[in-house]
Design an enzyme around this catalytic site. Structure first.
Site, mmCIF file in Angstrom:
data_model
loop_
_atom_site.group_PDB
_atom_site.id
_atom_site.type_symbol
_atom_site.label_atom_id
_atom_site.label_comp_id
_atom_site.label_asym_id
_atom_site.label_seq_id
_atom_site.Cartn_x
_atom_site.Cartn_y
_atom_site.Cartn_z
ATOM 1 N N ASP A 221 1.097 -1.197 -0.004
ATOM 2 C CA ASP A 221 -0.180 0.036 0.024
ATOM 3 C C ASP A 221 0.907 1.312 0.245
ATOM 4 O OD1 ASP A 221 -2.836 1.221 0.390
ATOM 5 O OD2 ASP A 221 -1.773 2.027 2.204
ATOM 6 N N GLU A 269 14.527 -14.977 0.696
ATOM 7 C CA GLU A 269 14.779 -16.138 1.614
ATOM 8 C C GLU A 269 13.877 -17.236 1.456
ATOM 9 O OE1 GLU A 269 13.929 -14.513 5.584
ATOM 10 O OE2 GLU A 269 15.641 -13.097 5.450
HETATM 11 C C1 GLC Z 1 -4.140 3.063 -0.936
HETATM 12 C C2 GLC Z 1 -5.642 2.270 -0.746
HETATM 13 C C3 GLC Z 1 -6.521 3.126 -0.241
HETATM 14 C C4 GLC Z 1 -6.071 3.870 1.374
HETATM 15 C C5 GLC Z 1 -4.696 4.352 0.972
HETATM 16 C C6 GLC Z 1 -4.125 4.692 2.436
HETATM 17 O O1 GLC Z 1 -4.390 4.183 -1.677
HETATM 18 O O2 GLC Z 1 -5.714 1.555 -1.923
HETATM 19 O O3 GLC Z 1 -7.684 2.411 -0.135
HETATM 20 O O4 GLC Z 1 -7.119 4.588 1.573
HETATM 21 O O5 GLC Z 1 -3.935 3.800 0.423
HETATM 22 O O6 GLC Z 1 -3.910 3.414 3.097
#
Ligand code: GLC
Length: 570
Positions: A221, A269
């Site tokens: 993310d 790993e």
């Molecule tokens: C990414 C995710 C989104 C989230 C953001 C913060 O863009 O796809 O849904 O709100 O990160 O974590």
């Protein structure tokens, strides 16, 4: 007792080390996929129940959006415990069972890693609040004194992605304001300080925790946000930190290289484990040209291709976007991915039915991305749903024919449209509150999946009010409705994915453009495959010596009409 089908061979072969270069990955948003226990919220048992749908669909892997314990202030991207499952979604044992069953069906499993921030309920953040200014606990986050006479102003001018300042002031036990903490997203998502070795060590351990449980990889993310300029300087006057300009003190910084390499070393790993090395896909809303260096052989494996998602539906823009994506990925030896939607964007069937379908692309890349308010304006424009669906069918054939891997967001295989008439009191996306009710946010693409039946909850669960209301107009669009209809959206996806599996020309590799009208994309792939997509007003005749493999319109028409695509054997 009912008997389960027993798999015959080990469906996840370790020797298939390059599976991720061609993989079609299906995104599950757990809250909205399938509700086993009938509480109106999707859960891991529901995901297990519905795995056969994904095996039949023909995808290669699944990416599960966050399933961790969380107050769900940002739909689970606010993680309170990285090593457990949200009690509404199930237990760790359920997660183990999901991974095992997916593997039995030949499906790889990726889960979401959220390394930029956690939840304000995470014990380390709670400890930091309690420990007070100047303590090592606070060093793990970005606590700073405020500016102004009494520290009443935020430490800098950064803005949060969901609206408002990126800083929140802590209220001390005496009720008085003390330090501020940084949150690039919601106020309940404090940013980790990755300059602290304890943070990096903790995430290594989290990776191993899940790799040891058998997952095949992580979607990272906001993979471009962990590193910050330690001086936390104001962004240049008049520009917003949301624009991600080159040299930004908070986005896409050179220090990310060390973090990504460190993760890669952990994944590697596992190279000798029965299922082979584990992989990463980077989520970073950056142009391909800037994000390509995230996927060099020492860093992450693939990137989620936002250019493909953002690009408008015209032959010219799509051609430029495809060329550029292929070129910059090729230069670092990484495969492209092709993406039409995710849980943050207006569903493709709706987007492509709007007067504005995306941003324009030229040889140098895309024009500026829309601001949330501009997106809100587009959202308010009328949608031609039939047109959007027709284009979404053609777009599916285009993306699944291009070299590399692809993503399918849950419900896109059904051609679901955006639910843009959700009652305002049901909206959950923090954007709605943080924007002062000016930007509706992302709930419209997160409505639960309709599986069967003619009324809500459409087989999503055995009863119980779905956590977001499901529109009556989805009657007729459920999986059960589409399953046996050869003209359905689902049938098109199944046919394309089956063809992708058996046709050696598809997946990773290269393409050659065939000279065509400016409104047409026409390319071949070896051996013996050709794809034609028509964006223009005039029908394109299908060459007499070609055999139609799959057509997004009428396979017997002998033509590719406006907004149609065809796959040919040549
Ligand atoms: C990414 C995710 C989104 C989230 C953001 C913060 O863009 O796809 O849904 O709100 O990160 O974590």
């Amino acid at each position: 007792m009912t008997s389960q089908p027993t798999p015959t061979a080990d469906p996840i072969p370790a020797e298939d080390t390059n599976w991720w270069r061609s993989a079609v990955v299906y995104q599950i948003y757990p809250r909205s996929f399938a509700d086993h226990n009938g509480d109106g919220t999707g859960d891991v048992r529901g995901m297990i129940d519905r795995l056969p749908h994904l095996a039949e669909l023909g995808v290669d892997a699944i990416w599960v959006s966050p399933w961790y314990p969380s107050p769900l202030a940002d739909g689970g991207y606010d993680v309170a415990d990285y090593r457990d499952i949200h009690p509404d979604f199930g237990t760790l044992e359920d997660a183990d069972a999901f991974i095992a069953r997916a593997h039995e069906l030949g499906l790889r499993v990726l889960i979401d890693l959220v390394p930029n921030h956690c939840s304000d309920e995470h014990p380390w953040f709670q400890a930091a609040l309690a420990a007070g200014p100047g303590t090592p606990e606070r060093e793990l986050f970005w606590f700073r004194d405020g500016r102004g006479v009494d520290g009443e102003l935020p430490p800098n001018d950064w803005q949060a992605m969901f609206g408002g300042p990126a800083w929140e002031r802590v209220i001390g036990p005496d009720g008085r304001g003390e330090q501020w903490y940084l949150h690039l997203f919601d106020v309940r998502q404090p940013d980790w300080n990755w300059a602290q070795p304890a943070v990096a060590d903790e995430f290594d351990d989290i990776l191993r925790f899940w790799f040891d449980r058998g997952i095949d990889g992580f979607r990272i993310d906001v993979a471009d946000s962990m590193a910050k300029d330690p001086d936390l300087p104001d962004v240049a006057h008049g520009t917003s930190n949301l624009t991600k300009s080159v040299g930004s003190p908070l986005w896409d910084r050179p220090e990310l290289d060390v973090i990504h390499r460190r993760w890669r070393a952990v994944a590697d790993e596992y190279a000798d484990s029965p299922q082979g090395a584990r992989v990463f896909v980077s989520e970073a809303v950056l142009p391909a040209a800037r994000v390509a260096h995230y996927v060099t052989p020492e860093r992450l494996h693939t990137t989620f291709n936002f250019d493909a998602l953002l690009c408008e539906w015209t032959a010219q823009s799509q051609r430029h976007m495809i060329q550029l994506s292929l070129q910059v990925h090729d230069a670092v030896g990484a495969p492209c991915t092709w993406v039409l939607s995710n849980h943050d964007r207006v569903r493709v069937a709706t987007r492509y039915g709007k007067p504005i379908t995306g941003v324009a692309y030229g040889p140098e890349g895309g024009s500026r991305e829309f601001t949330p308010l501009e997106e809100e304006e587009i959202r308010a424009m009328p949608t031609d749903v039939a047109l959007g669906l027709k284009r979404a069918r053609a777009a599916a054939l285009l993306e699944l024919a291009l070299p590399g891997g692809a993503y399918v967001y849950q419900g896109d295989e059904l051609g679901l449209d955006e639910v843009d008439d959700l009652p305002e009191e049901s909206l959950q996306d923090p954007t709605w509150e943080r924007s002062g009710h000016t930007v509706h946010g992302r709930d419209g693409c997160r409505v639960p999946i309709p599986w069967s039946g003619t009324t809500s909850p459409f087989g999503f669960g055995p009863g119980g009010e779905p956590w977001l209301p499901m529109p009556a107009r989805w009657a007729g669009q459920t999986v059960a409705d589409q399953e046996h209809d050869p003209t359905s959206h689902l049938a098109l996806y199944r046919a394309a994915l089956a063809e992708r599996k058996r046709n050696p020309a598809l997946g990773d590799g290269t393409l050659s453009w065939v000279a065509s009208d400016a409104h047409v994309l026409d390319f071949t792939r070896e051996p013996g495959f050709r794809c034609i997509v028509n964006f223009g007003p005039d029908a394109v005749p299908i060459p007499a010596d070609a055999r139609v493999l799959i057509h997004s319109g009428d396979p017997n028409s002998g033509r590719v009409e406006t907004d149609e695509a065809v796959w040919l054997a040549i």
